[in-house]
Design a protein around this motif. Structure first.
Motif, PDB file in Angstrom:
ATOM      1  N   ASP A 127      12.971 -15.632 -10.926  1.00  0.00           N
ATOM      2  CA  ASP A 127      13.225 -16.470  -9.740  1.00  0.00           C
ATOM      3  C   ASP A 127      12.235 -16.221  -8.624  1.00  0.00           C
ATOM      4  O   ASP A 127      12.309 -16.852  -7.559  1.00  0.00           O
ATOM      5  CB  ASP A 127      14.649 -16.239  -9.225  1.00  0.00           C
ATOM      6  N   GLY A 128      11.289 -15.324  -8.834  1.00  0.00           N
ATOM      7  CA  GLY A 128      10.247 -15.058  -7.852  1.00  0.00           C
ATOM      8  C   GLY A 128      10.690 -14.236  -6.665  1.00  0.00           C
ATOM      9  O   GLY A 128       9.891 -13.968  -5.762  1.00  0.00           O
ATOM     10  N   ARG A 129      11.936 -13.777  -6.639  1.00  0.00           N
ATOM     11  CA  ARG A 129      12.426 -13.037  -5.476  1.00  0.00           C
ATOM     12  C   ARG A 129      12.113 -11.550  -5.538  1.00  0.00           C
ATOM     13  O   ARG A 129      12.250 -10.856  -4.553  1.00  0.00           O
ATOM     14  CB  ARG A 129      13.940 -13.232  -5.344  1.00  0.00           C
ATOM     15  N   GLN A 130      11.738 -11.082  -6.694  1.00  0.00           N
ATOM     16  CA  GLN A 130      11.409  -9.666  -6.847  1.00  0.00           C
ATOM     17  C   GLN A 130      10.027  -9.530  -7.475  1.00  0.00           C
ATOM     18  O   GLN A 130       9.570 -10.390  -8.230  1.00  0.00           O
ATOM     19  CB  GLN A 130      12.424  -8.944  -7.747  1.00  0.00           C
ATOM     20  N   LEU A 131       9.421  -8.414  -7.156  1.00  0.00           N
ATOM     21  CA  LEU A 131       8.165  -8.025  -7.795  1.00  0.00           C
ATOM     22  C   LEU A 131       8.333  -6.568  -8.228  1.00  0.00           C
ATOM     23  O   LEU A 131       8.707  -5.709  -7.423  1.00  0.00           O
ATOM     24  CB  LEU A 131       6.982  -8.151  -6.833  1.00  0.00           C
ATOM     25  N   ALA A 132       8.101  -6.318  -9.493  1.00  0.00           N
ATOM     26  CA  ALA A 132       8.188  -4.946 -10.008  1.00  0.00           C
ATOM     27  C   ALA A 132       6.782  -4.458 -10.312  1.00  0.00           C
ATOM     28  O   ALA A 132       5.936  -5.208 -10.796  1.00  0.00           O
ATOM     29  CB  ALA A 132       9.047  -4.896 -11.256  1.00  0.00           C
ATOM     30  N   PHE A 133       6.548  -3.184 -10.004  1.00  0.00           N
ATOM     31  CA  PHE A 133       5.251  -2.605 -10.345  1.00  0.00           C
ATOM     32  C   PHE A 133       5.426  -1.119 -10.591  1.00  0.00           C
ATOM     33  O   PHE A 133       6.393  -0.490 -10.143  1.00  0.00           O
ATOM     34  CB  PHE A 133       4.211  -2.871  -9.247  1.00  0.00           C
ATOM     35  N   CYS A 134       4.523  -0.552 -11.356  1.00  0.00           N
ATOM     36  CA  CYS A 134       4.623   0.866 -11.713  1.00  0.00           C
ATOM     37  C   CYS A 134       3.260   1.518 -11.546  1.00  0.00           C
ATOM     38  O   CYS A 134       2.218   0.847 -11.580  1.00  0.00           O
ATOM     39  CB  CYS A 134       5.116   1.045 -13.145  1.00  0.00           C
ATOM     40  N   SER A 135       3.298   2.831 -11.384  1.00  0.00           N
ATOM     41  CA  SER A 135       2.061   3.533 -11.078  1.00  0.00           C
ATOM     42  C   SER A 135       1.932   4.802 -11.892  1.00  0.00           C
ATOM     43  O   SER A 135       2.867   5.256 -12.553  1.00  0.00           O
ATOM     44  CB  SER A 135       2.005   3.875  -9.584  1.00  0.00           C
ATOM     45  N   GLU A 138       0.830  -1.198   0.000  1.00  0.00           N
ATOM     46  CA  GLU A 138       0.000   0.000   0.000  1.00  0.00           C
ATOM     47  C   GLU A 138       0.868   1.252   0.000  1.00  0.00           C
ATOM     48  O   GLU A 138       2.092   1.185   0.002  1.00  0.00           O
ATOM     49  CB  GLU A 138      -0.913  -0.005   1.243  1.00  0.00           C
ATOM     50  N   GLY A 139       0.214   2.373  -0.003  1.00  0.00           N
ATOM     51  CA  GLY A 139       0.920   3.638   0.121  1.00  0.00           C
ATOM     52  C   GLY A 139       1.117   4.382  -1.176  1.00  0.00           C
ATOM     53  O   GLY A 139       1.711   5.462  -1.203  1.00  0.00           O
ATOM     54  N   HIS A 140       0.645   3.818  -2.288  1.00  0.00           N
ATOM     55  CA  HIS A 140       0.785   4.518  -3.554  1.00  0.00           C
ATOM     56  C   HIS A 140      -0.219   5.671  -3.610  1.00  0.00           C
ATOM     57  O   HIS A 140      -1.375   5.540  -3.199  1.00  0.00           O
ATOM     58  CB  HIS A 140       0.535   3.566  -4.728  1.00  0.00           C
ATOM     59  N   ALA A 141       0.244   6.777  -4.185  1.00  0.00           N
ATOM     60  CA  ALA A 141      -0.625   7.953  -4.281  1.00  0.00           C
ATOM     61  C   ALA A 141      -1.522   7.894  -5.499  1.00  0.00           C
ATOM     62  O   ALA A 141      -2.493   8.646  -5.593  1.00  0.00           O
ATOM     63  CB  ALA A 141       0.228   9.224  -4.323  1.00  0.00           C
ATOM     64  N   GLN A 142      -1.190   7.029  -6.464  1.00  0.00           N
ATOM     65  CA  GLN A 142      -1.934   6.938  -7.716  1.00  0.00           C
ATOM     66  C   GLN A 142      -2.195   5.482  -8.055  1.00  0.00           C
ATOM     67  O   GLN A 142      -1.565   4.575  -7.493  1.00  0.00           O
ATOM     68  CB  GLN A 142      -1.147   7.617  -8.853  1.00  0.00           C
ATOM     69  N   PRO A 143      -3.101   5.217  -9.004  1.00  0.00           N
ATOM     70  CA  PRO A 143      -3.380   3.837  -9.417  1.00  0.00           C
ATOM     71  C   PRO A 143      -2.129   3.136  -9.930  1.00  0.00           C
ATOM     72  O   PRO A 143      -1.262   3.742 -10.542  1.00  0.00           O
ATOM     73  CB  PRO A 143      -4.412   4.011 -10.536  1.00  0.00           C
ATOM     74  N   VAL A 144      -2.067   1.829  -9.653  1.00  0.00           N
ATOM     75  CA  VAL A 144      -0.960   0.995 -10.109  1.00  0.00           C
ATOM     76  C   VAL A 144      -1.378   0.320 -11.407  1.00  0.00           C
ATOM     77  O   VAL A 144      -2.422  -0.331 -11.467  1.00  0.00           O
ATOM     78  CB  VAL A 144      -0.585  -0.053  -9.048  1.00  0.00           C
ATOM     79  N   HIS A 145      -0.551   0.475 -12.467  1.00  0.00           N
ATOM     80  CA  HIS A 145      -0.942  -0.010 -13.791  1.00  0.00           C
ATOM     81  C   HIS A 145      -0.266  -1.314 -14.181  1.00  0.00           C
ATOM     82  O   HIS A 145      -0.855  -2.127 -14.897  1.00  0.00           O
ATOM     83  CB  HIS A 145      -0.608   1.041 -14.852  1.00  0.00           C
ATOM     84  N   GLY A 146       1.002  -1.504 -13.801  1.00  0.00           N
ATOM     85  CA  GLY A 146       1.733  -2.668 -14.263  1.00  0.00           C
ATOM     86  C   GLY A 146       2.362  -3.416 -13.114  1.00  0.00           C
ATOM     87  O   GLY A 146       2.766  -2.822 -12.108  1.00  0.00           O
ATOM     88  N   VAL A 147       2.463  -4.748 -13.243  1.00  0.00           N
ATOM     89  CA  VAL A 147       3.075  -5.575 -12.212  1.00  0.00           C
ATOM     90  C   VAL A 147       3.687  -6.795 -12.882  1.00  0.00           C
ATOM     91  O   VAL A 147       3.155  -7.300 -13.883  1.00  0.00           O
ATOM     92  CB  VAL A 147       2.039  -5.984 -11.140  1.00  0.00           C
ATOM     93  N   ALA A 148       4.849  -7.263 -12.349  1.00  0.00           N
ATOM     94  CA  ALA A 148       5.516  -8.432 -12.926  1.00  0.00           C
ATOM     95  C   ALA A 148       6.429  -9.061 -11.894  1.00  0.00           C
ATOM     96  O   ALA A 148       7.118  -8.360 -11.143  1.00  0.00           O
ATOM     97  CB  ALA A 148       6.315  -8.046 -14.166  1.00  0.00           C
ATOM     98  N   PHE A 149       6.424 -10.422 -11.857  1.00  0.00           N
ATOM     99  CA  PHE A 149       7.358 -11.181 -11.030  1.00  0.00           C
ATOM    100  C   PHE A 149       8.673 -11.358 -11.780  1.00  0.00           C
ATOM    101  O   PHE A 149       8.698 -11.504 -13.014  1.00  0.00           O
ATOM    102  CB  PHE A 149       6.805 -12.576 -10.721  1.00  0.00           C
ATOM    103  N   SER A 150       9.784 -11.354 -11.031  1.00  0.00           N
ATOM    104  CA  SER A 150      11.066 -11.734 -11.626  1.00  0.00           C
ATOM    105  C   SER A 150      11.048 -13.245 -11.855  1.00  0.00           C
ATOM    106  O   SER A 150      10.274 -13.969 -11.225  1.00  0.00           O
ATOM    107  CB  SER A 150      12.221 -11.343 -10.706  1.00  0.00           C
TER     108      SER A 150
END
Length: 1704
Positions: free
Chosen positions: A1212-1220, A1198-1210
């Motif tokens: 190896d599953g150790r990272q999660l990337a997302f953009c807003s 949580e804590g994003h000021a705007q809607p989150v549009h994109g998300v992807a697992f690395s």
């Protein structure tokens, strides 16, 4: 003290001007003995009397120098004093600082001495010998463990002559001595003082002086352990070090000076009863106080001009001026007062003229404890040092501080040193004594004058004791006169001094000349050997000075990858430090072996020190029989004597760098035959280079050492083998930088050529196909850099011109053969070989060499199908085709082989580079119809004859369609030869009647299409071109009836209105599949895990599933928006109702699990690569992670000021990337629950994607640039560029080598994932592309768009128009010339581009505008072009040359529109400043008419057909009509939103106004404002541009649905809709041609020029040429009776607008 003495005592105070308040400036820490304050009149009287001194020194003379007898020759010196004297003479004669001094010195020499000096001056070697001897003396001094005082005197004598290296080396030795010994402390202090004094600028380093200061401060703080004489010398050394800092000999001295402890010590010593210590401490304190604390304030005055600045400060004391006078002195006295250093003063004058600067410097001296006597005394010392004694006399006599104790004391010591210094002439020394006595006799106003008197008497006593009778007698005479002067006080003082203990300090500050020269004797002992080695070193370093060199990399095997390479130099030095004895350096011809060998030698010589192994570079072909006595022969070549050679053999080691083993035709082992490293033989390591192609299979035996006689070391342990690696891109760039630096510094390097800058070369190296690979060979890179300026003669950017490589290869081939011809001319050849070579030259060496190479390339393609490596063993294939080229026993074959760009590795042969093979084969084809290959000289009849022989022609022997490099060479040949182009066209026509020429015709048309030749409207009926590659070709309205088009590639071909009736089209390829049509905008698409299905979600909350085998819909169900497929089990996740996510069956849509929790729409879904987790992003500003097994919520971000549009697992599953939408991209650790990185891009972000191996993370957003990061380090690797709008989707290919992106510009771009290179662009969608997906099993990309289609693209197609869009990138406006032959384009960067329509290439690029061009227009006669820009100017250009003719006005606001009057004499401009101006094109000063009245920005303006009226429209909501001449307003009417106004050209009774925003076009009578005749009917809402034809009959409109609409002006009815374009059209231009109308249209990344003709059945539109993005066009192509079409292809053609019924 008696009364007379008291009367001479005055208070320790002075004034800068008579009558000014007295100021105490004494340095003494004690109070004055007398507090008497003199009156201003008394002070003035005293100063007047002091100024009445008669001058002692009247003239300036030469500075003193050592004068000794010169040696008989410079080859041997008897003493170091002699060496120093000769060097001083040389330095003086070479100096240009003082002509007078040079003349005086020269006058001192007798003829033999002058002859010797002149001979040395003319001989660099002799000068170098002298410098070498001095360096050796320092080396000998450094090597001694015990250093005597004589040695110290000897080496210090050379201090002024040493270079920086040896000056610093000597100083460091002395610093260490000072730290560790006490026996020579005084000598060392003297030596350090002298060495610091004579140092050149930048010789001294802060660390050196800091060490000296620390040591001196430490010893001075222990006065009880030091004698007064030691303390005195320490103070003297301290003063000299501080003086050096004041003079600016080190940078930023404040960082190395510890002011406080030094000040305390000096303050204590200033209280000493010993006046000598007291004075020297006072002097040192003034030095310390003069070192700048703040570099900025006194940067010039105290440092950059060194002594000059100090002298300038001293001038103030000379002239006795206050502040105003001080300012004048600073500004005016510099040139006249100082001849030496005037240049520095001139450069600083601008600084000195600042009153602030003057106040700071002047005030700094007067404030605190800084005293004027210090700079004045420094000035006096400087004058004495340079022999400027008259100036010295003036300073002493006229200085305001002349009555200061410290000043008089310092002057007295200075005169005493002159008197005892034998380097001065007798007259000067006597005058120095006289000057001392004059000071003694003059009245003083200083209360401590008796100390000065004591000092003078002590000095005179020292002089009187000198062995020099003349000088001592002079001193004794003055002493007697002082004793009997008649003044009781002075006589008493004199008697007191005489009676006091004799305790004077030595006067001579410099160390005496040495009486012996042990160091010189040792240095000359081995002069014959060491000096010759020294000369050899200097010679080799000088020869290597200007060689271009880039450090190469090496590999242990020829086929090792670049990742396994290493720095070759490091490996070579590692070898030299090891126990190995031989390193073999292998590489192809031109790989850089010889260059590296020379650099290795250069490196070793640079680091060489006496006793080191001697590097010896040996060019083996130049040595007669190198198998024996190799080292001896090379040393003889360097003129070493036989005795020297024997000495070196016995006592020294060597590093042999043997170059050209192959060129010397050796077969034996040089290490063995030269008995290297055997007892009583030469001791040496060997680096030997050889071309790899020269060696057979078992070649190591030629190089491996045999080991020692006991066999302790196996040969393999003594041998190392290294291959030179090809240049990388970074090395190429570095080489180019060095190459450019060389060309700029040495005009003779590239004679007759204008030097290029680095970007000139690198841009072309990158832009020319395959060239960057070719120049990975350093020799070829050099050839390319030399050839490129000859090839590229245009000033235009490469992106705007067609630059061919063919000229580069032509030049390279000729240069290669010419170079080898010269090599053979100078090489020793046998009689038979020489005869053969002469015969080749008689018939033309270039011709014969080129024929040999072409024949070989043809044979390789004929016998090996182009496989480049030829294996040849003579004993097996002596009678085969290979023997003709590789039987080197044949003299002719040997010479031709050695002269060709071929390499050999054992029994394998190949060209240096694959591209050379392909180039030569292209020459086989292009030269085949002319015996000499001179394409520009062949006539058409010759070409026709060649066509008649097509059956056996090289073009017909094999298909080259799949040989892109050969095609490119031939395409470039087409561009350079119209006759070759004509011949290829003849070949195509010949195929109509000869079925046996199909291969030749297919090759020919493929070449022409690749060359950009257009076939629009041509009659190609019945041509036979099976298998041709016509990708991107233009065949608008071409007649291809009955043509054999089997297996032809038509990807992105333009076949609009082409006649394909009865053509054979089985196997024809189009590069894409039929697109999928949906009911609503496509939001997402994704392939199933097995690739058998494609899932598409649309804006109407529907999901469709297609079977990829047939591309038919097999399922449809509710859902929409975000979707994802599990990599583990193929399960589909989709957005459900009420902000849920459903996981279920991909075919039925039935949900297995529903995920609840999001409060707003789910925007993106991503599975982990193991399928165990799923991440969902939502417009509720959160990201949630769920378990896919049970649907448990694992984590909420949580804590994003705007809607989150994109998300992807690395992966190896150790990272999660997302953009807003908040412009950030985040990576989050799934195991730690912590944020890893946050990237802020400044724009809304829409999508993220990891590469399959997790090494890259890409993100797309509102910017057209796509950043790619390393997700482990956060480093930005590169950015993908190419899109012209925001990026909405990203996907990596399964192998991770490519990235596909899609965006708002309606295109799909394919990039190289490793370096970011744009590989391909797919265009065809009408609107923005919202999503993209890679097929996991096939080379397909699926893309979905808002145009309600999903298109399927083949990624395996090699065709790319990746860069073609750049030609039209930034187009803002355009116009077509009256004759229809030119197009002028205005761009966003302010440039103007002139294009030739028929050539389809830019002719000129003109610059001048500094901002976007908003309008361009040809003049009615087509000779000129006018342009308007956002930079506020209107410019007139010559249409022929592109030269700027005139600039009209310089407004602060943009000029939006400009137009010519019908007569071409006037132009009207409309600007944002609400003005409408009429200009005479021949005058640019003032407008002819001001049309004033609009109240807001004026958007458009136009002349009436008769030129008498001007119509304008503005954002003030009005359309106005003006008198063009007077500016009178005829009429004005409210008309909101009008963006353009223009008249019809038949008469001036109709005015058209355009309001694009409101979709309105009106025609009305301009003489009856407000009377509207008719509003145009059926105006579609997609219209974004319009234009009236020159004849006034037609109106063209364009929009964002890919259609061009044609209207009748009079009736306002729609005549035609041409479905001819793809995507948005935002600019339309017209021009009237002689027989037709020309239309130009600009769309997104595309520009097209059309021909519009009116025929019986209506208007016909035909494409002339296109640039920019290419797409498949089949609108109205006739398929009637076509044979062999695949159903998929037929569907695709129909979707693209083809008509007609093909054959069943």
């Amino acid at each position: 003290m008696d009364n007379s003495r008291q009367e001479r005592s005055l208070d320790n105070s002075s004034s800068f001007r008579a009558g000014q308040k007295a100021t105490n400036i004494s340095l003494s820490t004690t109070q004055p003995k007398t507090a008497h304050i003199i009156s201003p009149q008394e002070l003035q009287d005293a100063i007047t009397k002091a100024m009445s001194w008669k001058p002692i020194f009247i003239n300036n003379i030469a500075a003193p120098s050592i004068a000794v007898a010169l040696p008989q020759s410079d080859s041997h010196f008897e003493t170091t004093t002699q060496l120093a004297y000769v060097n001083n003479l040389i330095r003086t004669h070479l100096s240009t600082a003082s002509i007078d001094v040079n003349r005086n010195v020269g006058a001192c020499l007798d003829p033999p001495q002058q002859a010797l000096v002149d001979a040395i001056l003319q001989d660099e070697d002799r000068q170098d010998h002298i410098r070498w001897l001095m360096a050796m003396i320092v080396e000998e001094f450094a090597a001694r463990s015990v250093r005597t005082s004589a040695m110290l005197s000897e080496v210090i004598l050379l201090g002024p002559s040493l270079n920086q290296e040896y000056h610093r080396k000597l100083l460091n030795i002395l610093i260490i001595e000072l730290e560790t010994t006490t026996s020579l402390e005084v000598d060392i202090l003297q030596a350090i003082s002298q060495l610091v004094q004579c140092a050149e600028p930048d010789y001294l380093l802060p660390g050196d002086l800091g060490s000296i200061l620390a040591l001196l401060c430490k010893h001075l703080q222990e006065p009880h352990q030091q004698s007064n004489i030691s303390t005195y010398y320490m103070l003297l050394a301290l003063s000299h070090v501080l003086d050096a800092m004041v003079e600016g000999k080190v940078q930023d001295p404040s960082h190395i000076v510890h002011y406080e402890p030094l000040t305390v010590v000096l303050d204590l010593l200033m209280g000493s009863p010993d006046p000598n210590l007291k004075y020297q401490a006072a002097y040192a304190l003034q030095c310390l106080l003069s070192i700048p604390h703040d570099e900025a304030h006194r940067k010039f005055a105290l440092r950059h001009t060194g002594n000059i600045a100090m002298a300038l400060l001293g001038v103030t004391s000379v002239c006795k001026l206050g502040f105003s006078g001080f300012s004048d002195v600073f500004r005016n006295a510099t040139p006249s007062t100082f001849e030496v250093g005037s240049q520095a003063a001139d450069e600083a004058r601008s600084i000195l003229e600042s009153d602030d600067m003057l106040a700071i410097v002047y005030g700094g001296i007067l404030s605190g404890r800084r005293q004027l006597w210090y700079p004045a005394l420094r000035e006096a010392e400087e004058h004495v040092r340079n022999g400027r004694l008259a100036d010295f006399n003036h300073v002493v006599s006229e200085a305001l501080c002349c009555q200061d104790f410290e000043f008089r004391w310092g002057v007295s010591r200075l005169l005493g040193e002159m008197a005892v210094d034998p380097l001065w002439d007798v007259d000067t020394r006597e005058k120095a004594i006289d000057f001392l006595v004059e000071i003694y006799r003059e009245v003083t106003i200083h209360d401590l004058a008796e100390n000065v008197d004591n000092c003078i008497v002590d000095i005179l006593q020292q002089v009187a004791d000198l062995p020099d009778i003349t000088i001592s007698s002079r001193a004794k005479m003055h002493l007697q006169s002082l004793e009997h002067r008649g003044l009781a006080g002075e006589e008493g003082l004199y008697r007191d001094v005489q009676a006091s203990p004799f305790n004077f300090y030595p006067l001579l500050a410099r160390k005496p000349a040495p009486t012996s020269s042990p160091l010189l004797a040792q240095a000359q002992r081995f002069y014959g050997i060491d000096y010759d080695l020294h000369k050899l070193r200097a010679q080799r370093l000088e020869e290597r000075d200007k060689i271009l060199y880039i450090p190469p990399r090496g590999k242990f095997a020829s086929d090792s990858s670049d990742q396994e390479s290493f720095p070759l130099m490091e490996k070579a030095l590692e070898f030299l430090a090891s126990s190995r004895q031989v390193m073999l350096l292998l590489g192809d011809s031109g790989a850089g072996k010889s260059t590296f060998n020379l650099e290795l030698e250069n490196t070793l010589w640079k680091d060489y020190r006496k006793g080191d192994p001697i590097p010896l570079h040996i060019h083996l072909p130049a040595i007669d029989t190198p198998a024996q006595d190799l080292i001896v022969k090379q040393l003889r070549y360097y003129d070493f004597s036989e005795s020297q050679i024997q000495y070196l053999k016995k006592h020294r080691q060597f590093i042999l760098i043997c170059d050209g083993y192959d060129e010397s035709r050796l077969t034996g082992n040089l290490h063995t035959t030269n008995h290297l490293n055997k007892p009583r033989q030469w001791k040496a390591k060997v680096v030997i280079s050889c071309r790899s192609q020269y060696l057979g299979l078992d070649y190591r035996a030629r190089f491996e050492p045999a080991g020692n006689r006991y066999g302790y070391e196996a040969p393999a342990d003594l041998f190392q083998e290294v291959f030179i690696a090809s240049f990388s891109r970074a090395q190429i760039k570095l080489y180019v930088e060095c190459f450019v630096e060389r060309t700029l510094s040495d005009p003779a390097f590239l004679p007759g050529q204008t030097p290029w800058v680095v970007d000139d070369y690198t841009n072309k190296l990158d832009a020319i196909p395959n060239l960057i690979d070719l120049v990975s060979n350093p020799f070829l890179l050099t050839m390319a850099l030399r050839a490129l300026p000859k090839v590229v003669k245009s000033e235009q950017a490469l992106s705007d011109i067609r630059l061919t490589r063919i000229e580069l290869y032509d030049i390279f081939t000729k240069d290669w053969l010419d170079t080898n011809k010269k090599r053979f001319e100078s090489s020793p050849l046998s009689e038979q070989a020489r005869t053969t070579f002469s015969l080749l030259c008689e018939t033309g060496f270039y011709k014969e060499g080129l024929k040999y190479q072409k024949d070989l390339s043809e044979a390789i393609f004929e016998h090996q199908k182009g496989r480049p490596v030829v294996e040849y063993l003579h004993r097996r294939e002596a009678q085969g085709w290979k023997a003709r080229f590789f039987d080197l026993n044949s003299k002719e074959t040997f010479i031709l082989f050695e002269s060709s760009p071929l390499t050999r590795s054992g029994h394998r042969y190949r060209f240096l580079h694959r591209s050379l093979l392909e180039y030569l084969y292209s020459r086989v084809i292009s030269d085949s119809f002319h015996p000499d290959g001179q394409l520009d000289e062949v006539d058409h009849s010759t070409a026709k004859d060649a066509c008649e022989r097509l059956a056996d022609h090289p073009l017909n022997r094999r298909s080259i369609v799949d040989e892109p490099s050969i095609l490119q060479f031939l395409a470039e040949r087409v561009e350079s030869s119209d006759l070759f182009k004509t011949w290829l066209r003849d070949v195509i026509r010949e195929s109509k009647g000869d079925a046996g020429t199909g291969i030749a015709a297919a090759n020919a048309i493929t070449i022409l299409v690749r060359a950009g030749v257009r076939f629009n409207g041509e009659d190609l009926q019945g041509i036979r071109i099976p298998g041709a590659d016509l990708r991107g070709g233009e065949f608008d309205s071409a007649n291809l009836e009955g043509a054999d088009l089997r297996d032809v590639n038509l990807g992105k071909a333009w076949l609009r209105q082409a006649n394909l009736t009865n053509a054979q089209m089985s196997g024809t390829r189009f590069g894409e599949l039929p697109y999928l049509e949906l009911e609503d905008v496509v939001l997402s698409c994704i392939f199933s895990t097995d690739g058998e299905n494609l899932v598409v979600s649309t804006g109407n909350d529907k999901i469709r599933v297609y079977e990829t085998a047939t591309w038919t819909s097999i399922a449809e169900y509710q859902g929409g928006g975000a979707i994802a497929v599990s990599p583990a089990n193929g399960e589909l996740a989709k957005r459900g109702e009420n902000n849920t996510v459903e996981l279920g069956d991909i075919l039925t849509g039935e949900a297995r699990i529903t995920l609840h929790g999001h409060e707003q729409t789910v925007s993106c879904i991503s599975y982990s690569f193991d399928g165990d987790y799923i991440a969902t992003a939502s417009e509720d500003n959160t990201v949630r992670i769920w378990s896919t097994q049970f649907g448990d919520l694992v984590h909420t971000l949580e804590g994003h000021a705007q809607p989150v549009h994109g998300v992807a697992f690395s992966p190896d599953g150790r990272q999660l990337a997302f953009c807003s939408q908040h412009s950030t991209v985040h990576t989050w650790g799934t195991e730690t629950g912590q944020e890893i990185f946050q990237f802020n891009r400044g724009v809304d972000m829409f999508t993220v994607a990891y590469s399959p191996k997790g090494r890259q993370l890409a993100a797309g957003g509102a910017s057209p640039r796509v950043p790619v990061w390393d997700p482990c380090t956060g480093e930005l690797l590169h950015e993908l560029t190419g899109h012209t709008g925001g990026v909405l989707g990203l996907k990596f290919s399964l192998d991770g080598l490519q990235i596909a992106s899609c965006g708002q510009d309606g295109t799909i771009r394919l990039f190289d994932a490793l370096n970011g290179t744009l590989l391909n662009t797919f265009s065809g969608h009408l609107f923005e592309v919202t999503c993209i997906a890679y097929s996991p099993t096939r080379d397909y990309i699926a893309s979905g768009s808002r145009d309600r289609t999903v298109r399927i693209w083949k990624t395996g197609e090699p065709w790319s128009d990746a860069f073609s869009h750049r030609q039209v990138e930034g187009i803002a406006c355009l116009d077509v010339s009256q004759n229809g032959k030119q197009v002028v384009i205005g761009k966003a960067d302010g440039s103007i581009h002139f294009w030739e329509i028929w050539a389809g290439k830019p002719r000129i690029v003109s610059t001048g505008h500094t901002s976007q061009v908003l309008k361009v227009e040809f003049s009615p006669n087509g000779e000129q072009v006018v342009s308007a820009s956002m930079d506020g100017t209107v410019r007139l250009w010559c249409a022929e040359t592109g030269k700027s003719l005139r600039v009209f006005g310089v407004n602060e606001e943009a000029v939006n529109d400009v137009a010519f009057s019908p007569c071409g004499k006037w132009i009207v401009s409309a600007s944002d400043d609400s003005s409408v101006l009429v200009w005479d094109i021949d005058k640019s000063d003032e407008p002819e008419s001001y049309l004033i009245g609009h109240e807001d920005k004026v958007i458009g303006a136009s002349f009436s057909p008769d030129g008498e009226q001007v119509a304008s429209c503005s954002k003030d909501g009005t359309v106005r009509i003006w008198d063009a001449s007077s500016g009178e307003l005829f009429a004005s009417t409210p008309f909101e939103g009008v963006e353009r106004v223009f008249y019809t050209l038949e008469d001036d009774q109709e005015l058209i106004s355009v309001s694009i925003a409101d979709r309105n076009l009106f025609r009305w009578n301009p003489r009856a404002i407000g009377s509207f005749d008719r509003e145009y009917e059926s105006i579609n809402p997609d219209v974004v541009c319009c234009s009236l034809s020159p004849c006034g009959k037609l109106m063209a409109t364009g929009g964002d649905r890919g259609n061009l609409q044609l209207w009748a002006r009079v009736s306002g009815t729609l005549i035609e809709i041409f479905r001819s374009m793809i995507g948005l059209t935002y600019t339309i231009g017209w021009r009237q041609g002689s027989e037709c109308l020309y239309l130009s249209t600009v769309g997104l990344d595309m520009l097209r020029v059309w021909k519009l003709e009116e025929k019986k059945d209506g208007y016909h539109l035909q494409l002339l040429w296109r640039i920019g993005l290419k797409e498949l066009s089949l609108v109205d192509a006739n398929l009637e009776g076509v044979v062999g079409l695949d159903p998929f292809d037929l569907k695709l053609m129909k979707q693209h607008g083809a008509v007609g019924t093909p054959h069943e």
